[in-house]
Design a protein around this motif. Structure first.
Motif, short mmCIF file in Angstrom:
data_model
loop_
_atom_site.label_atom_id
_atom_site.label_comp_id
_atom_site.label_asym_id
_atom_site.label_seq_id
_atom_site.Cartn_x
_atom_site.Cartn_y
_atom_site.Cartn_z
N GLY A 103 36.39 59.10 9.91
CA GLY A 103 36.67 60.04 8.82
C GLY A 103 36.30 61.48 9.14
O GLY A 103 36.68 62.40 8.43
N LYS A 104 35.56 61.70 10.22
CA LYS A 104 35.20 63.06 10.62
C LYS A 104 36.36 63.67 11.39
O LYS A 104 37.15 62.94 12.02
N PRO A 105 36.48 64.98 11.38
CA PRO A 105 37.64 65.63 12.02
C PRO A 105 37.81 65.33 13.50
O PRO A 105 38.92 65.32 14.01
N PHE A 106 36.73 65.07 14.19
CA PHE A 106 36.79 64.85 15.64
C PHE A 106 36.98 63.39 16.02
O PHE A 106 37.09 63.06 17.20
N PHE A 107 37.02 62.47 15.04
CA PHE A 107 37.02 61.03 15.32
C PHE A 107 38.20 60.60 16.20
O PHE A 107 38.00 59.92 17.21
N GLU A 108 39.39 60.97 15.85
CA GLU A 108 40.57 60.53 16.62
C GLU A 108 40.51 61.04 18.06
O GLU A 108 40.83 60.31 19.00
N GLY A 109 40.10 62.29 18.25
CA GLY A 109 39.97 62.84 19.60
C GLY A 109 38.90 62.12 20.40
O GLY A 109 39.06 61.90 21.61
N LEU A 110 37.82 61.74 19.73
CA LEU A 110 36.74 61.00 20.39
C LEU A 110 37.23 59.64 20.86
O LEU A 110 36.97 59.24 22.00
N ILE A 111 37.98 58.95 20.01
CA ILE A 111 38.52 57.64 20.37
C ILE A 111 39.51 57.77 21.54
O ILE A 111 39.48 56.99 22.49
N GLU A 112 40.34 58.79 21.46
CA GLU A 112 41.31 59.02 22.55
C GLU A 112 40.59 59.28 23.87
O GLU A 112 40.97 58.73 24.91
N PHE A 113 39.54 60.09 23.83
CA PHE A 113 38.80 60.41 25.04
C PHE A 113 38.07 59.19 25.61
O PHE A 113 38.18 58.89 26.81
N LEU A 171 37.28 50.69 27.62
CA LEU A 171 37.26 50.44 26.19
C LEU A 171 38.66 50.44 25.62
O LEU A 171 39.46 51.33 25.95
N ASP A 172 38.96 49.46 24.79
CA ASP A 172 40.20 49.50 24.04
C ASP A 172 39.90 50.21 22.71
O ASP A 172 38.75 50.50 22.39
N GLU A 173 40.94 50.48 21.95
CA GLU A 173 40.78 51.24 20.71
C GLU A 173 39.86 50.53 19.71
O GLU A 173 39.03 51.17 19.06
N GLU A 174 39.97 49.21 19.62
CA GLU A 174 39.14 48.45 18.68
C GLU A 174 37.65 48.56 19.02
O GLU A 174 36.83 48.82 18.15
N LEU A 175 37.32 48.37 20.29
CA LEU A 175 35.91 48.49 20.71
C LEU A 175 35.41 49.91 20.52
O LEU A 175 34.28 50.13 20.06
N ALA A 176 36.23 50.89 20.84
CA ALA A 176 35.83 52.30 20.67
C ALA A 176 35.56 52.62 19.21
O ALA A 176 34.57 53.28 18.88
N LYS A 177 36.42 52.14 18.32
CA LYS A 177 36.23 52.40 16.88
C LYS A 177 34.99 51.68 16.34
O LYS A 177 34.29 52.21 15.48
N THR A 178 34.70 50.50 16.86
CA THR A 178 33.48 49.79 16.47
C THR A 178 32.26 50.59 16.92
O THR A 178 31.32 50.80 16.15
N HIS A 179 32.29 51.03 18.16
CA HIS A 179 31.16 51.78 18.72
C HIS A 179 30.90 53.09 17.97
O HIS A 179 29.76 53.43 17.69
N TYR A 180 31.95 53.81 17.65
CA TYR A 180 31.81 55.12 17.00
C TYR A 180 32.09 55.06 15.50
O TYR A 180 32.46 56.07 14.89
#
Length: 154
Positions: A57-67, A43-52
């Motif tokens: 805006g939730k506190p864990f969002f950036e960590g989730l995308i990174e993972f 997954l690239d960042e764009e697909l990950a952000k679309t999926h999630y």
């Protein structure tokens, strides 16, 4: 024989790295579900952000995308009667510490952030279709009969 419910499942990077793809597929097959689409991808960042996107805006969002972009994932579409509910019960609670033994997360999950697998939510009627379309084109999904179809349902 095609059953009207399809559901999206993804083995996350921790599950792929730990060699759990085959075990997870076996569990769903043994349950009687039919695999109608599968592929490994990064997954690239764009697909990950679309999926999630629901978590943006939730506190864990950036960590989730990174993972979720940290390694390959294995995306699947399973088909069967009441497939979403069956899969969610087999997957178990989001937090592996709360997941029952015998569920995928209960048996293999180690941490809330490393819980091995994602599965579409049954409560959201459109989640399956939306998630499937994010990861699969119609041409990548199969419609076929298995010799064992007649032995699964009345």
């Amino acid at each position: 024989m095609s059953y009207d419910e399809r559901t999206f499942v993804m083995v996350k990077p921790d599950g792929v790295q730990r060699g759990l793809i085959g075990e997870i597929i076996s569990r769903f097959e043994h349950r009687g579900l039919k695999l109608v689409g599968a592929k490994a991808l990064q997954l690239d960042e764009e697909l990950a952000k679309t999926h999630y996107s629901e978590h943006e805006g939730k506190p864990f969002f950036e960590g989730l995308i990174e993972f979720i972009t940290s390694g390959p994932v294995f995306a699947m579409v399973w088909e069967g009667k009441d497939a979403t509910r069956q899969v969610r019960r087999m997957v178990g609670a989001t937090d592996p510490a709360e997941a029952a033994p015998g569920t995928i997360r209960g048996d293999y999950g180690l941490d809330l952030g490393r819980n091995v697998i994602h599965a579409s939510d049954h409560e959201d009627e459109g989640a399956n279709e939306q998630e499937i379309k994010v990861f699969f084109d119609d041409a990548e999904l199969l419609d076929y009969e298995q010799a064992t179809d007649e032995w699964r349902y009345e």
